[in-house]
Write a protein that holds these residues in place. Structure first.
Motif, short mmCIF file in Angstrom:
data_model
loop_
_atom_site.label_atom_id
_atom_site.label_comp_id
_atom_site.label_asym_id
_atom_site.label_seq_id
_atom_site.Cartn_x
_atom_site.Cartn_y
_atom_site.Cartn_z
N ASP A 94 -7.78 -1.82 8.10
CA ASP A 94 -7.47 -2.06 9.52
C ASP A 94 -6.06 -1.58 9.87
O ASP A 94 -5.08 -1.92 9.21
CB ASP A 94 -7.56 -3.55 9.84
CG ASP A 94 -8.99 -4.05 9.98
OD1 ASP A 94 -9.91 -3.21 9.96
OD2 ASP A 94 -9.18 -5.28 10.09
N GLY A 95 -5.99 -0.79 10.95
CA GLY A 95 -4.71 -0.41 11.53
C GLY A 95 -4.02 0.79 10.93
O GLY A 95 -3.06 1.31 11.53
N TYR A 96 -4.49 1.28 9.78
CA TYR A 96 -3.76 2.38 9.14
C TYR A 96 -3.93 3.71 9.86
O TYR A 96 -2.96 4.46 10.01
CB TYR A 96 -4.18 2.50 7.67
CG TYR A 96 -3.40 1.56 6.79
CD1 TYR A 96 -2.10 1.85 6.41
CD2 TYR A 96 -3.95 0.35 6.38
CE1 TYR A 96 -1.37 0.97 5.61
CE2 TYR A 96 -3.23 -0.53 5.58
CZ TYR A 96 -1.94 -0.21 5.21
OH TYR A 96 -1.22 -1.09 4.43
N ALA A 97 -5.13 4.03 10.29
CA ALA A 97 -5.34 5.30 10.98
C ALA A 97 -4.52 5.37 12.26
O ALA A 97 -3.99 6.43 12.61
CB ALA A 97 -6.83 5.49 11.29
N LEU A 152 -3.54 13.59 3.87
CA LEU A 152 -2.73 12.39 3.87
C LEU A 152 -3.56 11.27 3.24
O LEU A 152 -4.68 11.00 3.68
CB LEU A 152 -2.32 12.02 5.29
CG LEU A 152 -1.44 10.78 5.46
CD1 LEU A 152 -0.49 10.97 6.64
CD2 LEU A 152 -2.27 9.51 5.67
N CYS A 153 -3.03 10.62 2.22
CA CYS A 153 -3.79 9.60 1.50
C CYS A 153 -3.11 8.24 1.58
O CYS A 153 -1.92 8.12 1.30
CB CYS A 153 -3.95 9.99 0.04
SG CYS A 153 -4.97 11.45 -0.23
N ILE A 154 -3.89 7.23 1.95
CA ILE A 154 -3.40 5.86 2.01
C ILE A 154 -4.10 5.08 0.91
O ILE A 154 -5.31 4.84 0.96
CB ILE A 154 -3.66 5.23 3.38
CG1 ILE A 154 -2.94 6.04 4.47
CG2 ILE A 154 -3.21 3.78 3.39
CD1 ILE A 154 -3.32 5.64 5.88
N LEU A 155 -3.34 4.72 -0.11
CA LEU A 155 -3.86 3.99 -1.27
C LEU A 155 -3.62 2.50 -1.03
O LEU A 155 -2.49 2.03 -1.04
CB LEU A 155 -3.15 4.47 -2.54
CG LEU A 155 -3.47 3.77 -3.86
CD1 LEU A 155 -4.96 3.81 -4.17
CD2 LEU A 155 -2.67 4.40 -4.99
N LEU A 156 -4.71 1.77 -0.82
CA LEU A 156 -4.60 0.37 -0.42
C LEU A 156 -4.35 -0.56 -1.59
O LEU A 156 -4.96 -0.44 -2.65
CB LEU A 156 -5.88 -0.07 0.30
CG LEU A 156 -6.21 0.66 1.61
CD1 LEU A 156 -7.56 0.21 2.13
CD2 LEU A 156 -5.13 0.43 2.66
N SER A 205 0.85 -1.19 0.00
CA SER A 205 0.00 0.00 0.00
C SER A 205 0.89 1.24 0.00
O SER A 205 2.02 1.20 0.48
CB SER A 205 -0.93 0.00 1.21
OG SER A 205 -1.86 -1.08 1.11
N VAL A 206 0.36 2.34 -0.55
CA VAL A 206 1.16 3.55 -0.72
C VAL A 206 0.54 4.69 0.07
O VAL A 206 -0.67 4.95 -0.02
CB VAL A 206 1.23 3.96 -2.21
CG1 VAL A 206 2.19 5.13 -2.39
CG2 VAL A 206 1.64 2.78 -3.08
N THR A 207 1.36 5.37 0.85
CA THR A 207 0.89 6.52 1.63
C THR A 207 1.55 7.78 1.09
O THR A 207 2.78 7.85 0.95
CB THR A 207 1.21 6.35 3.12
OG1 THR A 207 0.61 5.14 3.60
CG2 THR A 207 0.67 7.53 3.92
N LEU A 221 -7.17 10.25 4.47
CA LEU A 221 -8.11 9.51 3.62
C LEU A 221 -7.54 8.13 3.33
O LEU A 221 -6.41 7.99 2.86
CB LEU A 221 -8.34 10.26 2.30
CG LEU A 221 -9.08 9.49 1.19
CD1 LEU A 221 -10.52 9.19 1.62
CD2 LEU A 221 -9.05 10.26 -0.13
N ILE A 222 -8.34 7.10 3.60
CA ILE A 222 -8.00 5.73 3.23
C ILE A 222 -8.81 5.39 1.99
O ILE A 222 -10.03 5.50 2.00
CB ILE A 222 -8.30 4.75 4.38
CG1 ILE A 222 -7.47 5.12 5.62
CG2 ILE A 222 -8.02 3.32 3.95
CD1 ILE A 222 -7.79 4.28 6.85
#
Length: 258
Positions: free
Chosen positions: A122-125, A103-107, A65-67, A77-78
């Protein structure tokens, strides 16, 4: 004699049954392999957006995954990618959102299908505990899965962002703000399903239609089968989407999360 004949017939039936099962299994495996490997690939622009820039750090974790981390974070944002789309195709959208403080988390999804890992968020925030305002969203099938996750974890988020998507889960009374965006030329989004599932959104959900936009242009992976003909560029649709998301987040902040 009869016993031997019976045993031979039984063994023959057993081998025939096992052969049929083997053929069916191999056919199913082959179908799944072909289906999973037939997906829309990120274009060169998308791959370029995976590089860090002034004010945006890019981190790829062990799950692939890319943050995208802004220098000054206003919200998180997830994001769940669309079905059968290479997740990195959404890097331009994520990078530009990060340029605007989100902040963007690209799953990353197994087989490019969010339905295979609904709980990928799960767990990213928790990894970014200094971020107080969190949103979850996605494109197309990814949006459906993100909404499903939000329905079960409503306390963890301030809102849901749906791009060419809808929610099959009931979000109407969970205190979540919702932004829904799609293109006027979208030929993939089923508008009848979109309308039928509108009841699952809160009454004050915000809907934005991008004039000239299409289904595929939320990502950067080229044309998609069945899509309409866009009247704007991929870059224009991404810019417009970023503006809508940015304004949505700012409005939520200014209202104190109410």
């Amino acid at each position: 004699m009869k016993a031997n004949t019976y045993n031979k017939k039984s063994h023959r039936k057993l081998w025939i049954t096992l052969a049929i099962i083997a053929v069916i299994t191999l056919t199913a495996i082959n179908f799944i392999f072909v289906y999973i490997n037939d997906y829309y690939k990120a274009n060169e622009k998308a791959l370029a957006a995976l590089e860090p820039s002034d004010g945006v750090e890019v981190v790829i974790d062990e799950n692939h995954s890319v943050t995208f981390i802004p220098e000054h974070i206003t919200a998180g944002l997830i994001f769940y990618p669309g079905g059968k789309v290479e997740y990195t195709a959404y890097a331009p959208l994520m990078h530009e959102l990060a340029d605007n403080g989100i902040l963007c988390i690209l799953l990353h999804m197994p087989g490019n299908l969010a339905v295979l890992d609904v709980n990928a968020a799960d767990g990213y925030a928790e990894q970014y505990s200094d971020v107080t305002d969190w949103y979850i969203g996605g494109h197309s099938l990814g949006g459906v899965m993100a909404a499903s996750y939000a329905a079960k974890h409503a306390d963890a988020f301030d809102g849901v962002i749906l791009l060419a998507s809808y929610s099959t889960a009931d979000l109407s009374d969970l205190g979540l703000a919702v932004l829904s965006v799609y293109g006027s030329e979208d030929g993939v989004l089923k508008l009848d399903k979109y309308a039928d599932n509108r009841k699952n959104l809160p009454a004050d959900a915000i809907e934005e239609v991008i004039d000239g936009g299409c289904h595929a242009y939320f990502g950067s992976y080229g044309a998609q089968d069945g899509d309409g003909v866009p009247r704007i560029t991929n870059e224009e649709q991404i810019h417009t989407t970023v503006d809508y998301v940015k304004n949505f987040v700012k409005a939520r902040e200014s209202s104190g999360g109410q």
